[in-house]
Design an enzyme around this catalytic site. Structure first.
Site, PDB file in Angstrom:
ATOM      1  CG  ASP A 280      -2.208   0.815   0.899  1.00 55.02           C
ATOM      2  OD1 ASP A 280      -2.158   1.659  -0.025  1.00 55.02           O
ATOM      3  OD2 ASP A 280      -3.232   0.638   1.577  1.00 55.02           O
TER       4      ASP A 280
HETATM    5  C1  NOJ Z   1      -4.152   3.729  -0.046  1.00 62.72           C
HETATM    6  C2  NOJ Z   1      -5.252   2.753   0.135  1.00 62.72           C
HETATM    7  O1  NOJ Z   1      -5.154   2.143   1.399  1.00 62.72           O
HETATM    8  C3  NOJ Z   1      -5.304   1.675  -0.919  1.00 62.72           C
HETATM    9  O2  NOJ Z   1      -6.462   0.916  -0.746  1.00 62.72           O
HETATM   10  C4  NOJ Z   1      -5.248   2.301  -2.276  1.00 62.72           C
HETATM   11  O3  NOJ Z   1      -5.386   1.313  -3.264  1.00 62.72           O
HETATM   12  C5  NOJ Z   1      -3.928   3.038  -2.413  1.00 62.72           C
HETATM   13  N1  NOJ Z   1      -3.861   4.085  -1.416  1.00 62.72           N
HETATM   14  C6  NOJ Z   1      -3.726   3.647  -3.786  1.00 62.72           C
HETATM   15  O4  NOJ Z   1      -4.548   4.725  -3.971  1.00 62.72           O
END
Ligand code: NOJ
Length: 748
Positions: A280
């Site tokens: 993430d």
């Molecule tokens: C943070 C989020 O937790 C995740 O779910 C997401 O896909 C990513 N950012 C990318 O935007």
């Protein structure tokens, strides 16, 4: 002979099904190896780097040219995608295309209900269609990889991201995760309109303590195995999900991006995953803050060794990996394996042959069938919580209707969280849809009452009351704005914000029948509001076509069939609440003493002797699986094919379902089991199967389920997955508590 042919057929079929997910296409593997052999260490590390393309700059272009970028997230403009791909293809030494990623969560332009709402439909077919449509629309803009579905088990509505989940149940989440992956990926990743899915967030992210996003979690290995991991396993092994995202949280002290056991032993060895593991956003860097790593370099080492292939955003691989290899802290093979996974994904997506967006293709965005599917999904997601005196559907004697409330015409908020590319100008709100679809027959009068969901300004209450007084019925749209749920938007109190509750209170004093409709990204504590309303319809955040769906449901053109995918508590203080919790020694009884029953100066005692709250008793507001219809269903004749089975048997369960009311409708027939005694405490009950059955008024059907005994397996005291022989109760009904039941035994 006949049997052996048949069994051969099934063996081949199951091999085929299995191999569709995992067969490594020899041609692709050869290409991967050939390309890998040509790559420098720098180029390999570059493939492991994903950068944000939101603000493209000369620096980014140069990094792509240098072979320092494997993937870009957030470049949803097709011209930009083509420009970036051109640099990668034509100006970098090896011409490796980028994979362009984006959060396409519940629709791209045509927004479907939030995933929690989709789960309420108990209809994997519409969920698969929804993600197919999302993929088709996103593909048109050059997106080849979505960070969805999120399959975190979520038992806490304070957590803002519960909106993105399929709720509290493992089995329902498995089914919905598989459906979404299939929809996104289609039959072959290289087909136009197929995009790679991403199983996220691995693992236990939804169990954040206190429901505060990004918080730590403490889920035991066995609980992970029994509740949290299965949706990921199914998404990967059954649906062939191409990628997986590690979560932000540290579970039991180990950050997901540094969890070698989960990434290498469980994911790669046990499940045979050969796709890409991406982190993430910045989560490798966050391992320093967690205190799991000394600095970014140490974090990069731990993540690579744990099995993270691609780093989202923080760039610690790019900055440190060469040195880590030189120092022998990360092996060359670790890098090669990660790059193999990334290149394999790019070949599977057909990116080498087809990296560019075809700008001339006729757009399918907002096409009529996309809108109609979004409408159907919204209709099926609505849950009817109360319908006093069958107020709904609205009768044709009704001439004047008051539409009131901050969510009646909230074109932005109706889309819900993570609707990045949705356009409020395209949203059809309940106010507009009701006027358009039914305005000829009924007079609608509108007064917002409150400007938005958090509004405390009661100045317009008097106007709202006036409007209500002129009407035969009040349609009151309450809820929460989209921004109150989603990432980093957790709440300590999950009540209706602002003066919404007071607005309802004032309106109810007019004695006009009130239909309260709630748009929200979570379960809200609406005990009082339910009591004040004649009917309550829970809409979640229903997306682009929420308005037309509401209009048809209110006027009986469609009948509510949604069932709750999460338990609704009466108070936030009851959280976590979930139906499938382990049995306890002193379960609550209805007769326990409550706060006001306690005499003054009572001596210290254990009062009642069960597990409940003095001020909230023991029960929830609405239980898992609950949802009313305009019709009624009768369940009878539950029958089991046998009451003693071996571990390899399949139990056939039948039940008669009759539509005893006046509307043709769908019923979600739910099958639960309870393992009465185990080597560890077992859940009170667990959903094992469900069916959506459509019946005309007066019609009956025998509904049949096949329950393989293997479905009763769990990770037991010895940490092995097995069915423990003994007694079980099987339950069937229209929700998790009002059930017919029968016992059966699994023989040793
Ligand atoms: C943070 C989020 O937790 C995740 O779910 C997401 O896909 C990513 N950012 C990318 O935007």
């Amino acid at each position: 002979m006949k049997y052996s042919y048949l069994s051969l057929f099934f063996i081949l079929l199951s091999c085929f099904q299995f191999t569709t997910c995992f067969a490594q296409d020899k041609k692709i593997e050869d290409k991967v190896e050939a390309l890998l052999a040509k790559m420098t260490l720098k180029e390999k590390i570059g493939q492991m780097n994903q950068l944000n393309g939101r603000m493209p700059s000369e620096k980014l272009y140069q990094q792509i040219r240098n072979g320092e970028v494997g993937s870009i997230l957030n470049a949803e403009n097709p011209e930009l995608v083509n420009q970036l791909q051109k640099i990668a293809k034509e100006e970098s030494t090896l011409g490796i295309p980028l994979v362009i990623a984006r959060d396409v969560i519940h629709g791209f332009k045509t927004i479907f209900p939030i995933p929690l709402g989709q789960a309420a439909s108990f209809d994997p077919e519409i969920v698969e269609i929804g993600s197919q449509i999302a993929a088709r629309e996103a593909y048109e803009k050059g997106i080849r990889w979505t960070f969805a579905p999120m399959m975190d088990i979520a038992r806490d509505s304070r957590w803002g991201r519960i909106a993105e989940s399929f709720g509290e149940d493992t089995y329902l989440s498995e089914i919905m995760a598989v459906a979404m992956v299939k929809g996104f990926q289609g039959k072959d990743l290289s087909n136009p309109a197929s995009i790679a899915a991403c199983a996220k967030h691995f693992i236990a992210y939804g169990a954040a303590e206190g429901g505060r996003d990004y918080n730590l979690t403490n889920i035991t290995q066995r609980q992970l195995r029994n509740f949290y991991l299965p949706p990921f396993e199914k998404a990967i092994r059954e649906a062939g999900c191409a990628t997986l995202m590690t979560s932000f949280n540290a579970n039991d002290g180990i950050p997901a991006s540094g969890n070698e056991f989960l990434l290498r032993t469980v994911l790669r060895k046990e499940w045979g995953f050969d796709g890409v593991v991406v982190t993430d956003y910045n989560s490798i860097r966050d391992m320093v803050r967690i205190g799991f790593s000394e600095d970014n370099k140490d974090a990069a080492m731990k993540a690579a060794n744990a099995g993270v292939d691609m780093e989202m955003a923080s760039g610690t691989y790019l900055q440190n990996m060469e040195a880590l290899i030189a120092e022998g802290k990360v092996e060359q093979k670790t890098i090669d394996d990660a790059v193999r996974n990334i290149l394999r994904l790019k070949y599977r997506l057909g990116l080498f042959e087809n990296p560019y967006v075809n700008l001339k293709v006729k757009s399918s965005i907002y096409s009529e069938n996309h809108l109609q599917a979004a409408k159907k999904a919204a209709e099926e997601s609505f849950v009817l919580l109360k319908n006093k005196n069958n107020l709904l559907p609205l009768k044709n004697t009704i001439k004047t209707i008051a539409i009131i409330g901050p969510m009646a015409d909230a074109s932005h908020d109706q889309m819900g969280t993570w609707a990045f590319d949705g356009e409020k100008g395209m949203t059809q709100t309940p106010l507009k849809a009701l006027q358009k679809q039914y305005g000829k027959d009924v007079k609608f009068i509108y007064e917002q009452g409150l400007a938005f969901s958090r509004d405390n300004n009661k100045t317009n209450f008097s106007k709202a009351i006036e409007v209500a007084k002129q009407a035969d019925v009040v349609l009151l749209f309450l809820g929460e704005e989209a921004i109150l749920s989603g990432e980093a938007h957790s709440l300590a109190e999950i009540n209706l914000k602002g003066a919404q509750s007071q607005l309802l209170e004032e309106l109810s004093k007019t004695r006009k029948p009130v239909v309260t409709m709630i748009m929200a990204g979570r379960a809200l504590t609406i005990e009082k509001e339910t009591a004040l309303s004649d009917a309550v319809l829970y809409l979640w955040h229903p997306g682009t076509m929420g308005g037309p769906a509401v209009a048809d449901i209110l006027f009986g053109k469609a009948v509510p069939s949604g069932k709750l995918p999460i338990t609704f508590p009466k108070y936030a203080g009851q959280i976590p609440v979930y139906y499938n919790h382990d049995k306890i020694g002193r379960p609550a009884k209805k007769t326990e003493i409550l706060l006001n029953d306690i005499p003054l100066e009572a001596k210290q005692s254990s009062l009642g002797t069960t597990s409940y709250y003095l001020d909230a008793a023991f029960d929830n507001l609405f239980d898992f699986g609950y949802g009313l219809s305009y019709t009624t269903f009768e369940y009878s004749n539950l029958s089991l094919s046998t009451d003693v089975l071996s571990k390899s048997d399949i139990l056939t369960v039948t039940v008669d379902l009759k539509n005893t009311g006046k509307f043709q409708a769908n019923e979600v027939v739910q099958l639960y089991t309870s393992d009465l005694v185990g080597s560890i405490a077992r859940p009170i009950k667990e959903l094992k199967d469900f069916r959506r059955i459509n019946l005309k008024p007066g019609e009956s059907k025998k509904v049949a389920f096949k329950l393989p005994v293997s479905k009763l397996a769990f990770w037991n005291i010895n940490n092995i997955q097995t069915v423990e022989p003994g007694k079980f109760t099987l339950m069937v009904g229209g929700n998790s508590y009002d059930v017919l039941q029968k016992d059966f035994t699994v023989a040793p």
